[in-house]
Design a protein around this motif. Structure first.
Motif, PDB file in Angstrom:
ATOM      1  N   GLU A   1       0.814  -1.219   0.000  1.00  0.00           N
ATOM      2  CA  GLU A   1       0.000   0.000   0.000  1.00  0.00           C
ATOM      3  C   GLU A   1       0.851   1.274   0.000  1.00  0.00           C
ATOM      4  O   GLU A   1       0.343   2.358  -0.266  1.00  0.00           O
ATOM      5  CB  GLU A   1      -0.925   0.011   1.222  1.00  0.00           C
ATOM      6  CG  GLU A   1      -2.007  -1.061   1.144  1.00  0.00           C
ATOM      7  CD  GLU A   1      -3.004  -0.946   2.280  1.00  0.00           C
ATOM      8  OE1 GLU A   1      -2.864  -0.010   3.110  1.00  0.00           O
ATOM      9  OE2 GLU A   1      -3.918  -1.778   2.343  1.00  0.00           O
ATOM     10  N   ILE A   2       2.133   1.124   0.310  1.00  0.00           N
ATOM     11  CA  ILE A   2       3.039   2.273   0.275  1.00  0.00           C
ATOM     12  C   ILE A   2       3.600   2.420  -1.137  1.00  0.00           C
ATOM     13  O   ILE A   2       4.195   1.490  -1.680  1.00  0.00           O
ATOM     14  CB  ILE A   2       4.198   2.109   1.289  1.00  0.00           C
ATOM     15  CG1 ILE A   2       3.644   2.072   2.712  1.00  0.00           C
ATOM     16  CG2 ILE A   2       5.205   3.258   1.145  1.00  0.00           C
ATOM     17  CD1 ILE A   2       4.712   1.844   3.771  1.00  0.00           C
ATOM     18  N   LEU A   3       3.385   3.594  -1.735  1.00  0.00           N
ATOM     19  CA  LEU A   3       3.882   3.837  -3.088  1.00  0.00           C
ATOM     20  C   LEU A   3       5.225   4.557  -3.080  1.00  0.00           C
ATOM     21  O   LEU A   3       6.038   4.386  -3.984  1.00  0.00           O
ATOM     22  CB  LEU A   3       2.856   4.666  -3.871  1.00  0.00           C
ATOM     23  CG  LEU A   3       1.464   4.025  -4.016  1.00  0.00           C
ATOM     24  CD1 LEU A   3       0.526   4.962  -4.756  1.00  0.00           C
ATOM     25  CD2 LEU A   3       1.560   2.682  -4.740  1.00  0.00           C
ATOM     26  N   SER A   4       5.437   5.391  -2.087  1.00  0.00           N
ATOM     27  CA  SER A   4       6.718   6.104  -1.956  1.00  0.00           C
ATOM     28  C   SER A   4       6.901   6.492  -0.499  1.00  0.00           C
ATOM     29  O   SER A   4       5.968   6.487   0.297  1.00  0.00           O
ATOM     30  CB  SER A   4       6.729   7.366  -2.833  1.00  0.00           C
ATOM     31  OG  SER A   4       5.727   8.279  -2.405  1.00  0.00           O
ATOM     32  N   GLY A   5       8.167   6.842  -0.142  1.00  0.00           N
ATOM     33  CA  GLY A   5       8.448   7.219   1.240  1.00  0.00           C
ATOM     34  C   GLY A   5       8.538   6.005   2.152  1.00  0.00           C
ATOM     35  O   GLY A   5       8.748   4.880   1.691  1.00  0.00           O
TER      36      GLY A   5
END
Length: 203
Positions: free
Chosen positions: A153-157
Motif C-alpha cells: 500500500e506504500i507507493l513512496s516514502g
C-alpha cells in the motif's frame, strides 16, 4: 273665471318646472357623488395595486440578488475545490518523485538517528530491494537493529517505528502530500477569492 284658470295653470306649470329642476339637480348631485366615489375607489385600488406591485418587485429583486450571491459563493467553492484537486494531484506526483534515491536515503538516516535500539522501517516493495544494503550499513555504523519490511500500500516514502520508545512516524508520499496540501489550502482559497473579486470588479 278664465283668468283665474289661466293663473292656476301657470302656477301649476311653474311649480312643476321648479320641482322638476329640483329633482334634476338632486339626480345630478347624486350622480356626481356616485361618480366621485367610483373614481376614489378606482384610484384607491390602483394605488394599492401599484404599491403591491412595487413591494413584490422589490422582494423579487432582493431574492434575485441573494440567489446570485449564493450562486457566486457556490461557484467559488466549486472552483476552489477543483483547484485544490489539481494542486493536490500535482503535489502528490511531485512528492512521490522526490521521495526516492538520495533524498529517501537521507530521510531514513535522519529518522533512524532520532531513536535508539530497535527500529522498524516499512517501505514500498520497489524500494525494499534498493534500500536493503543501505539500511544494513546504517545499522552497522549506528549499532542499531533495523528491521526493513515492505507494504504494497506504500507507493513512496516510508514509515518508521521505534519499539523502545513506542513512537510511530509516517513519511509516506501520501502523508507528506496531505500535510503540504493542508498547509496550502488556506492560501489556495485566499488566492481564488482574490482572483474572483478582481474579475467581478473589472466586469
Amino acid at each position: 273665471m278664465a283668468e283665474e284658470l289661466k293663473h292656476l295653470i301657470e302656477q301649476i306649470q311653474k311649480e312643476g318646472v321648479e320641482k322638476a329642476n329640483e329633482q334634476a339637480e338632486t339626480i345630478i348631485s347624486q350622480a356626481k357623488g356616485k361618480a366621485a366615489k367610483i373614481i376614489a375607489e378606482a384610484e384607491e385600488k390602483s394605488n394599492a395595486a401599484l404599491a403591491k406591485a412595487k413591494t413584490e418587485s422589490e422582494a423579487f429583486a432582493e431574492r434575485s440578488v441573494k440567489t446570485l450571491e449564493q450562486a457566486a459563493r457556490d461557484l467559488l467553492i466549486t472552483v476552489g475545490q477543483g483547484c485544490e484537486k489539481v494542486v493536490t494531484a500535482v503535489l502528490g506526483k511531485e512528492v512521490d518523485g522526490a521521495l526516492s534515491g538520495n533524498v529517501l536515503e537521507k530521510m531514513i538516516t535522519s529518522a533512524v538517528a532520532m531513536g535508539s535500539g530497535s527500529v522498524q522501517l516499512v517501505v514500498s516493495e520497489n524500494d525494499k530491494a534498493a534500500l536493503t544494503s543501505y539500511c544494513a550499513s546504517i545499522a552497522k555504523s549506528s549499532g542499531q537493529s533495523i528491521e526493513l519490511t515492505s507494504d504494497s500500500e506504500i507507493l513512496s516514502g516510508f514509515k518508521v517505528s521505534f519499539k523502545d520508545k513506542n513512537v510511530y512516524l509516517d513519511y509516506t508520499g501520501e502523508a507528506v502530500a496531505e500535510a503540504l496540501a493542508t498547509f496550502l489550502r488556506p492560501e489556495l482559497a485566499k488566492t481564488v477569492s482574490v482572483v474572483a473579486r478582481e474579475q467581478l470588479t473589472n466586469a
